[in-house]
Scaffold this motif. Structure first.
Motif, short mmCIF file in Angstrom:
data_model
loop_
_atom_site.label_atom_id
_atom_site.label_comp_id
_atom_site.label_asym_id
_atom_site.label_seq_id
_atom_site.Cartn_x
_atom_site.Cartn_y
_atom_site.Cartn_z
N VAL A 221 -2.89 9.02 32.47
CA VAL A 221 -2.09 9.91 33.31
C VAL A 221 -1.52 11.00 32.40
CG1 VAL A 221 -0.03 10.14 34.74
CG2 VAL A 221 -1.47 8.11 34.95
N VAL A 222 -1.73 12.26 32.77
CA VAL A 222 -1.20 13.38 32.00
C VAL A 222 -0.11 14.04 32.84
CG1 VAL A 222 -1.72 15.52 30.79
CG2 VAL A 222 -3.44 13.69 30.88
N VAL A 223 1.12 13.86 32.42
CA VAL A 223 2.27 14.38 33.15
C VAL A 223 2.53 15.80 32.71
CG1 VAL A 223 4.75 14.12 33.54
CG2 VAL A 223 3.28 12.11 33.52
N ASN A 224 2.42 16.72 33.63
CA ASN A 224 2.56 18.15 33.36
C ASN A 224 4.00 18.56 33.64
OD1 ASN A 224 1.32 20.64 32.62
ND2 ASN A 224 1.38 21.27 34.75
N LEU A 225 4.75 18.92 32.60
CA LEU A 225 6.16 19.28 32.74
C LEU A 225 6.35 20.76 32.42
CD1 LEU A 225 7.87 16.26 30.92
CD2 LEU A 225 7.66 16.61 33.38
N GLY A 226 6.53 21.54 33.45
CA GLY A 226 6.79 22.96 33.30
C GLY A 226 7.79 23.38 34.35
N THR A 227 7.60 24.57 34.91
CA THR A 227 8.40 24.95 36.08
C THR A 227 8.10 23.98 37.21
OG1 THR A 227 8.35 27.27 35.42
CG2 THR A 227 8.88 26.79 37.73
N GLY A 228 6.81 23.74 37.45
CA GLY A 228 6.38 22.71 38.38
C GLY A 228 6.06 21.44 37.63
N VAL A 229 5.85 20.38 38.38
CA VAL A 229 5.60 19.06 37.79
C VAL A 229 4.47 18.40 38.56
CG1 VAL A 229 6.59 16.75 37.45
CG2 VAL A 229 7.95 18.77 36.94
N GLY A 275 11.53 19.25 36.53
CA GLY A 275 10.94 20.55 36.23
C GLY A 275 12.00 21.44 35.58
N ALA A 276 11.58 22.54 34.99
CA ALA A 276 12.53 23.41 34.28
C ALA A 276 13.70 23.84 35.15
CB ALA A 276 11.79 24.62 33.70
N PRO A 277 13.48 24.29 36.41
CA PRO A 277 14.64 24.62 37.24
C PRO A 277 15.53 23.41 37.51
CG PRO A 277 12.65 25.61 38.14
CD PRO A 277 12.21 24.64 37.09
N ASP A 297 16.66 32.33 33.30
CA ASP A 297 15.70 32.30 32.19
C ASP A 297 15.41 30.85 31.80
OD1 ASP A 297 14.23 32.55 29.83
OD2 ASP A 297 15.29 34.38 29.21
N GLN A 298 14.34 30.32 32.36
CA GLN A 298 13.99 28.93 32.09
C GLN A 298 13.69 28.68 30.62
OE1 GLN A 298 10.79 27.67 34.67
NE2 GLN A 298 11.56 28.87 36.38
#
Length: 424
Positions: A221-229, A275-277, A297-298
């Motif tokens: 499982v590759v968990v993508n953590l950015g603005t979205g998740v 997520g970042a927000p 500004d994230q």
């Protein structure tokens, strides 16, 4: 024969599809271990030696591989070795994120040759604005690398949200309120190379399978953590897409009943807390007037948190710990449900917060996951030094280029038109 059910089209795999998949797997193995012999490729792929020899011959004819000599074999004739012909073509990967566009150009061995970044300011998310940024960055990397445009085999494009990769349509991007945007058709007005669309969950998962922490693993499982998740899934050693290419929307599973409002319209989604927000909201609730928060500004906020953690700032430490508590609970669900060998924390938020976030997440998952699956799961940061989304997107372009092998020029042109034509 295709069948249609509730708007979803499923097509039985043809012999051409199987041959393309085999060709792709052989080339993947050669990129991973070059030079190599046909015998080693047969053992690694499970294909017969005769099939491997035929596929290698095709790739040699295309100039994607080159013969590089021989190795001794035990009691037999020397084995011929093949390697990737790095100069046999170029691939471009595009990472469209909510706050930036990043484009990287690779040689055929997937070594990065050039990179370009374009900032996306708040409110700058209309399709034509995004397309302008992508076109500018693609032009920049081709110029930087000094690559003849004819050598570019394709451009893989990753865009957040749900995509129809066959039609080249961004079906739903909740953070931008995009619905059914014919993204590849819009890009084709500015970019002459073949275009291939998917999203960052799949791109990150493929990058980890090829070069990262999921390499050689059956289930990851590759968990993508950015603005979205979200979560890219590799099951049985292969990318898992789901029936409508929508698998992995873990960021929009419910973590807190009646919790924070999400862009998708639901409440309490995982994304709204990790997520970042969501991390900015965690910080805002704890220290609304503190110096760590950079409203609007994230990137600056996450960078400030990382510096604060390194300096042992109590507010930064608590925000990261609270974020990890939410993230750990969500990852524990994935561990219990999928029983993966490895969970990889990927994308820019994970890379910025790094080991302090990872340590807290491991502790949180241990509290929430069942003991047996947790004991079998490794939780790590992505080891890929470049942007994993660009790298994964470039492999989509490679896959597309291999699909056209053996097609007549008219067929290739028709395939290109079908990828970039607006939906009817």
């Amino acid at each position: 024969m295709a069948w249609r059910n509730r708007g979803i089209v499923s097509v039985k795999r043809t012999s051409r599809d199987i041959r393309t998949a085999n060709r792709y797997e052989v080339l993947r193995q050669i990129i991973a271990k070059s030079p190599t012999s046909r015998q080693e490729l047969a053992a690694a792929t499970g294909l017969s030696l005769a099939t491997v020899a035929t596929l290698v011959g095709e790739l040699l004819d295309l100039g994607m591989l080159t013969e590089v000599g021989f190795e001794d074999s035990a009691g037999g004739r020397p084995r011929g070795l093949v390697a990737v012909n790095s100069g046999g073509g170029a691939l471009i990967g595009v990472d469209i994120a909510e706050t930036y566009v990043r484009v990287e150009l690779f040689d055929l061995g997937l070594n990065q040759l050039a990179r370009a970044d374009e900032d996306m300011r708040p409110g700058e998310s209309r399709p034509e604005q995004v397309v302008g940024h992508v076109a500018a960055a693609v032009g920049s990397v081709v110029a930087q690398a000094g690559v003849d445009g004819a050598r570019v085999l394709g451009v893989g494009v990753s865009v957040p949200g749900q995509v129809d990769r066959d039609r080249g349509v961004a079906e739903y991007a909740p953070n931008w309120d995009w619905h059914d945007v014919p993204l590849l058709a819009l890009l084709a007005e500015h970019i002459a190379h073949p275009l291939y669309l998917d999203n960052p969950l799949r791109a990150c998962a493929v990058a980890e399978l090829w070069f990262g922490a999921a390499r050689g693993r059956g289930d990851a499982v590759v968990v993508n953590l950015g603005t979205g998740v979200g979560a890219g899934l590799a099951l049985g050693g292969a990318l898992h897409r789901g029936v409508s290419n929508s698998a992995g929307e873990w960021g929009h599973t419910t973590l807190v009943l009646e919790g924070r409002l999400c862009h998708c319209g639901n409440h309490g989604c995982v994304e709204t807390y990790v997520g970042a927000p969501g991390i900015m909201q965690n910080l805002r609730e704890l220290s609304p007037a503190g110096p760590l928060l950079h409203p609007g500004d994230q990137t600056a906020t996450i960078d400030a948190l990382a510096r604060g953690v390194a300096a042992r700032d109590p507010v930064a430490l608590k925000v990261v710990r609270d974020t990890a508590r939410y993230l750990g609970a969500g990852i524990a669900d994935l561990v219990n449900l999928l029983n993966p060998e490895v969970v990889v924390l990927s994308s820019w938020v994970a890379a910025t917060l790094g080991e302090p976030l990872l340590d807290e997440v491991r502790e949180a998952v241990a509290r929430h996951a069942l003991r047996r699956p947790f004991a079998s799961t490794e939780i790590v940061l992505s080891p890929i030094p470049t942007d994993p989304v660009c790298l994964g997107a470039a492999t989509f372009a490679l896959e597309g280029a291999l699909q056209s092998v053996g097609q007549r020029p008219a067929q290739r042109a028709a395939s290109a038109r079908s990828r970039t034509a607006p939906p009817s």
